[in-house]
Design an enzyme around this catalytic site. Structure first.
Site, PDB file in Angstrom:
ATOM      1  CG  HIS A  64     -31.024 -38.382  27.882  1.00 19.60           C
ATOM      2  ND1 HIS A  64     -30.313 -39.235  28.688  1.00 19.60           N
ATOM      3  CD2 HIS A  64     -30.161 -37.959  26.938  1.00 19.60           C
ATOM      4  CE1 HIS A  64     -29.071 -39.329  28.253  1.00 19.60           C
ATOM      5  NE2 HIS A  64     -28.951 -38.555  27.187  1.00 19.60           N
ATOM      6  CG  ASP A 109     -31.454 -41.425  30.970  1.00 16.56           C
ATOM      7  OD1 ASP A 109     -32.387 -41.435  30.149  1.00 16.56           O
ATOM      8  OD2 ASP A 109     -30.360 -40.860  30.770  1.00 16.56           O
ATOM      9  CB  SER A 203     -27.000 -40.200  25.581  1.00 16.01           C
ATOM     10  OG  SER A 203     -26.447 -39.127  26.287  1.00 16.01           O
TER      11      SER A 203
END
Length: 257
Positions: A64, A109, A203
């Site tokens: 992402h 992810d 992230s």
């Protein structure tokens, strides 16, 4: 001249993200300048992520974190006073699970980035090896990243913050995340009482357990660092065959089911 240009870019980008983010390592302290030579800073569109240098040509981060105009900085500690050995790269190729740019919030992810040219190792730039064994529940894990050090009102540090958390059993995660299925290739880590956590703009950054690169920051509770809502990380060990296959040039390799 190159360092001045890098400094200017980092300051401009930092001001941009300070207006848009409210998240990152919560409950930590400034990282030692020498403890994160593998940690990379990824800028894209109007966002920021972390990542991990695997070797001179490859970076591993979260799917992402994919976006346009991606810039990857290596050797960064302070954004205001960059190290002399800071290097900038852009992606040459990007690889995703199932040969797709799509991912679910809950699983797969993960993104491998091949850099446009090799990185030069230096005092503040060195790769982190892939894990040789799976992590153990209860082990102490190290998290790190740039971003807000408060969960609600935005407070951005100029340097990365680090903290220690624990690898938790999936059973301990289930009450806070009923959507987390047993077959997902993820890890759950944090402090059940809350107060220490990774968050949105962290992230892609690494989760390190017993010195081994075991997880990639993926998702978690909102706001961050809440009781019984630990962070969820992509399990690096479960994706080893895919990672090694891509790096070796086998683009037909498949992700774990």
């Amino acid at each position: 001249m190159v360092l001045i240009r890098v400094l200017a870019n980092l300051l401009i980008l930092q001001l941009s993200y300070a207006q848009k983010s409210s998240e990152l390592v919560i409950g930590g302290d400034e990282c030692n300048i020498n403890e994160h030579p593998f940690l990379v800073l990824v800028y894209y569109d109007d966002y920021q992520c972390g990542g991990t240098l695997l070797n001179e040509e490859w970076v591993l981060t979260a799917a992402h974190c994919n976006g346009k105009d991606m810039e990857i900085y290596l050797g960064v500690h302070s954004k205001k006073v960059p190290n002399k050995d800071v290097q900038r790269r852009v992606p040459k190729e990007k690889f995703f699970c199932d040969s797709s740019k799509t991912y679910t919030k809950w699983n797969k992810d993960i993104m491998l980035i091949r850099l446009d040219r090799p990185v030069r190792k230096s005092a503040h730039i060195a790769p982190l090896s892939l894990p040789s064994s799976p992590p153990s529940v209860g082990s102490v894990c190290r998290i790190m990243g740039w971003g807000s050090i408060t969960p609600v009102e935005v407070t951005f540090p100029d340097v990365p913050y680090c903290a220690n958390i624990n690898l938790l059993d999936d059973v301990e995660c289930k009450p806070g995340y009923p959507e987390l299925l047993p077959e997902y290739k993820t890890l759950c880590a944090g402090i059940l009482e809350g107060g220490i956590d990774t968050c949105g703009f962290d992230s892609g950054a690494p989760l390190i357990s017993n010195g081994q690169f075991q997880g990639i920051v993926s998702w978690g509770g909102d706001p961050c660092a809440q009781p019984r809502e630990p962070g969820v990380y992509t399990n690096v060990f479960d994706h080893l065959d895919w990672i090694k296959g891509i790096i070796a040039g086998n683009t037909d390799v498949t992700c774990p089911p």
